[in-house]
Design an enzyme around this catalytic site. Structure first.
Site, short mmCIF file in Angstrom:
data_model
loop_
_atom_site.label_atom_id
_atom_site.label_comp_id
_atom_site.label_asym_id
_atom_site.label_seq_id
_atom_site.Cartn_x
_atom_site.Cartn_y
_atom_site.Cartn_z
N LYS A 171 6.49 -3.81 3.00
CA LYS A 171 6.26 -3.80 4.20
C LYS A 171 5.14 -4.51 4.69
O LYS A 171 4.00 -3.79 4.39
CB LYS A 171 6.49 -2.51 4.78
N GLU A 246 -6.38 0.52 -1.66
CA GLU A 246 -7.54 -0.50 -1.58
C GLU A 246 -7.53 -0.11 -0.07
O GLU A 246 -6.88 -0.70 1.07
CB GLU A 246 -6.92 -1.83 -1.67
N CYS A 280 -12.54 -6.39 4.09
CA CYS A 280 -12.60 -5.04 3.69
C CYS A 280 -14.00 -4.97 2.84
O CYS A 280 -14.97 -3.85 2.75
CB CYS A 280 -11.84 -4.31 2.95
N GLU A 379 -16.56 1.63 9.54
CA GLU A 379 -16.25 0.35 9.34
C GLU A 379 -15.89 -0.19 10.67
O GLU A 379 -15.03 0.29 11.41
CB GLU A 379 -14.83 0.53 8.46
P1 NAD Z 1 -3.57 0.02 8.71
O1 NAD Z 1 -4.08 1.29 7.76
O2 NAD Z 1 -3.64 0.19 10.15
O3 NAD Z 1 -2.38 -0.51 8.29
C1 NAD Z 1 -2.05 -1.18 7.14
C2 NAD Z 1 -0.62 -1.02 6.85
O4 NAD Z 1 -0.14 0.39 6.99
C3 NAD Z 1 0.21 -1.63 7.96
O5 NAD Z 1 1.50 -2.52 7.26
C4 NAD Z 1 0.73 -0.62 8.75
O6 NAD Z 1 1.77 -1.07 9.42
C5 NAD Z 1 0.88 0.56 7.63
N1 NAD Z 1 0.87 1.82 8.39
C6 NAD Z 1 0.30 2.15 9.40
N2 NAD Z 1 0.28 3.50 9.47
C7 NAD Z 1 1.25 3.89 8.60
C8 NAD Z 1 1.68 5.31 8.26
N3 NAD Z 1 1.49 6.08 8.90
N4 NAD Z 1 2.47 5.50 7.09
C9 NAD Z 1 2.55 4.09 6.25
N5 NAD Z 1 2.19 3.15 6.62
C10 NAD Z 1 1.60 2.84 7.82
O7 NAD Z 1 -4.69 -0.90 8.53
P2 NAD Z 1 -4.86 -2.20 9.23
O8 NAD Z 1 -5.53 -2.11 10.72
O9 NAD Z 1 -3.55 -3.24 9.18
O10 NAD Z 1 -5.95 -2.92 8.26
C11 NAD Z 1 -7.20 -3.05 8.46
C12 NAD Z 1 -7.97 -1.77 7.41
O11 NAD Z 1 -7.59 -1.93 6.18
C13 NAD Z 1 -9.49 -1.84 7.45
O12 NAD Z 1 -9.76 -0.52 7.51
C14 NAD Z 1 -9.63 -2.57 6.19
O13 NAD Z 1 -10.91 -2.11 5.37
C15 NAD Z 1 -8.63 -2.13 5.22
N6 NAD Z 1 -8.41 -3.03 4.23
C16 NAD Z 1 -8.72 -2.68 3.04
C17 NAD Z 1 -8.69 -3.66 1.99
C18 NAD Z 1 -8.98 -3.37 0.58
O14 NAD Z 1 -8.51 -4.00 -0.29
N7 NAD Z 1 -9.86 -2.26 0.21
C19 NAD Z 1 -8.14 -5.08 2.29
C20 NAD Z 1 -7.86 -5.37 3.49
C21 NAD Z 1 -7.81 -4.36 4.45
#
Ligand code: NAD
Length: 472
Positions: A171, A246, A280, A379
């Site tokens: 997804k 991650e 990130c 962050e």
């Molecule tokens: P997010 O957590 O909102 O979403 C990430 C994914 O999770 C999306 O596909 C979203 O649809 C899904 N998601 C959201 N709520 C969910 C739930 N309740 N259950 C299951 N899936 C769900 O994050 P984002 O806003 O898309 O990305 C930004 C964040 O991701 C930042 O905090 C960033 O630091 C982090 N990030 C970390 C890394 C890493 O490798 N450590 C890499 C990229 C981004």
């Protein structure tokens, strides 16, 4: 160009989505809707997981050389689409095209290539006393990915999972799903057996939760925010499913008094602003020795002011917009709070000029940030750099480690041994000394609330393997 998609990729075929509901995808530089994709349901996830489950025994038994050959074909099919991928990321995420070509399309190709080789040489059986220790694929993997590196984050899960012999349900983020469709066109062309890789698009609370909670998903591999990672852990814990997470970061860039200041600050600002700060691992806290502090603040302000904002397709633009209006609101809120908490604005900020349309935030540098304040702790995920002074190496380490995150970091010093000593003391999954290059074979992942497990190279492959002892 019609970018709308109406299908999922299930069991080796493009399959019409069930519900008829859609999610809109916007170009963040114009704020216009450019496409819709299906909003999946729990029933769609059931179909995808059933296909992945049925395909698992066959794929797990496929010879490593055949799995490697399949990944190699995928690499060729993706390489042929590199230009389209970069343009699609520029369109749906807003990364300037030049950066998108190098990072958003280039990096995942490098990572995928590394797994062609790793797939061909899986970890060998080991003999320990009277035991034969063998490694086996975990099973069906649910992969849930964010929007900031929409192909890289997916490939960093899919390539090792497939190399290990797992089958996958993906997804992608609902904000940037179009890139994933290009990947699945390449997957179809590469000819994986039906069910080995499946795509369901939609929202996190519906599709993401259905994957994380699914009794037939053996492992959930997630990249995204710490809050969502926590939620996914809870869902997976009910059935003791494996999770790899991650998550976020608040990385420190430690510049010691003997460092090449001009280079350290220039590279540091570039790192903090990459992808409009939506990275990130971004070094969002610039920690500078007091003796060089004023000079560093001036250099950082000048460097940030030199980043021109603009449409991702404008060759003069070095920074694009943020991904969404919500992200822009979050970031401007952090800037306002940072200034209210006593930070000193030296570049960008709320009154800086912006393009007329688009979710832009000016590259912003805030000096004299209190290490305990929200701007130093939260962050931001936008083009915002916090500058903090320190007195000696011990204080630098204490400030750097004063974070609930532990993803990455950097150290700059003319003395390599001194830099290495500081690097060892940072409680993070990675540290770059004196601007050393990214290594796609090195383990990538976080300490503390930055995550669980490692991606990339053989470390990433290990995440998708079980360990069995056979006594004889
Ligand atoms: P997010 O957590 O909102 O979403 C990430 C994914 O999770 C999306 O596909 C979203 O649809 C899904 N998601 C959201 N709520 C969910 C739930 N309740 N259950 C299951 N899936 C769900 O994050 P984002 O806003 O898309 O990305 C930004 C964040 O991701 C930042 O905090 C960033 O630091 C982090 N990030 C970390 C890394 C890493 O490798 N450590 C890499 C990229 C981004």
């Amino acid at each position: 160009m019609d970018l709308a998609r109406t299908d999922f990729y299930l069991d080796g075929q493009w399959t019409a989505a069930g519900s008829g509901e859609t999610v809109a995808v916007r170009n963040p530089a114009t704020e216009q809707v450019i496409a819709t994709v299906p909003a999946g349901t729990a029933a769609d996830v059931d179909r995808a997981v059933a296909a992945a489950r049925a395909a698992f025994p066959g794929w797990a038994d496929t010879a490593p050389a055949d799995r490697a050959a399949r990944l190699d074909r995928l690499h060729a099919a993706l390489t042929a689409r590199a230009d389209e991928i970069a343009r699609t990321v520029a369109l749906e995420l807003g990364t300037p095209l030049k950066v998108a070509i190098r990072v958003q399309a280039g990096l995942p190709l490098t990572v995928l290539h590394s797994y062609v080789e790793l797939a061909a040489r899986p970890p060998a059986d080991e003999t320990v006393g009277n035991s034969l220790v063998v490694r086996e694929p975990v099973g069906v993997v649910g992969a849930i990915t964010p929007w900031n590196y929409p192909l890289h984050q997916v490939v960093a899960k899919l390539a090792p999972a497939l190399a290990a012999g797992c089958t996958v349900v993906l997804k992608p983020s609902e904000l940037t799903p179009l890139t994933a469709y290009l990947l699945f066109e390449a997957i179809h062309e590469a000819g994986f057996p039906p069910g080995v890789v499946n795509l369901v698009t939609g929202t996190g609370p519906v599709v993401g939760e259905a994957i994380a909670a699914h009794p037939d998903v053996d492992m959930v591999s997630f990249t995204g925010s710490t809050a969502t990672g926590r939620r996914i852990s809870h869902l997976a814990a009910d059935r003791i499913a494996r999770v790899a997470l991650e998550l976020g970061g608040k990385s420190a860039n430690v510049v010691q008094d003997d460092a090449d200041l001009a280079t350290a600050v220039k590279v540091g600002v570039g790192n903090a602003l990459l992808n409009s700060g939506q990275t990130c691992t971004a070094w969002t806290r610039l920690l500078v020795h007091r003796d060089r502090y004023d000079e560093a603040v001036t250099l950082a302000a000048k460097a940030a002011a030199g980043y021109r904002l603009g449409d991702p397709f404008d060759p003069a633009a070095r920074l694009g917009p943020l991904v969404s209006a919500a992200q822009r609101e979050r970031v401007t809120g952090h800037v306002a709070r940072g200034l209210a908490d006593g930070g000193r604005l030296v570049a960008g900020g709320p009154d800086a000029p912006l393009p007329e349309r688009g979710f832009f935030v000016a590259p912003t540098v805030i000096a004299d940030v209190d290490p305990d304040s929200a701007l130093a702790q939260e962050e931001v995920f936008g083009p915002v750099l916090a500058v903090i002074p320190f007195g000696d190496d011990d204080e630098a380490v204490a400030i750097a480690n004063n974070s609930r995150y532990g993803l990455a970091g950097a150290v700059w010093s003319a003395d390599d041994e001194r830099a290495l000593r500081v690097a060892r003391r940072l409680r993070t999954g990675a540290v770059d000394v004196n601007g050393a290059p990214f290594n796609p074979l090195a383990p990538f992942g976080g300490y503390k609330q930055s995550g669980l497990g490692r991606e990339l190279g053989r470390y990433g492959l290990d995440e998708f393997l079980q360990t069995k002892a056979i006594q004889r």
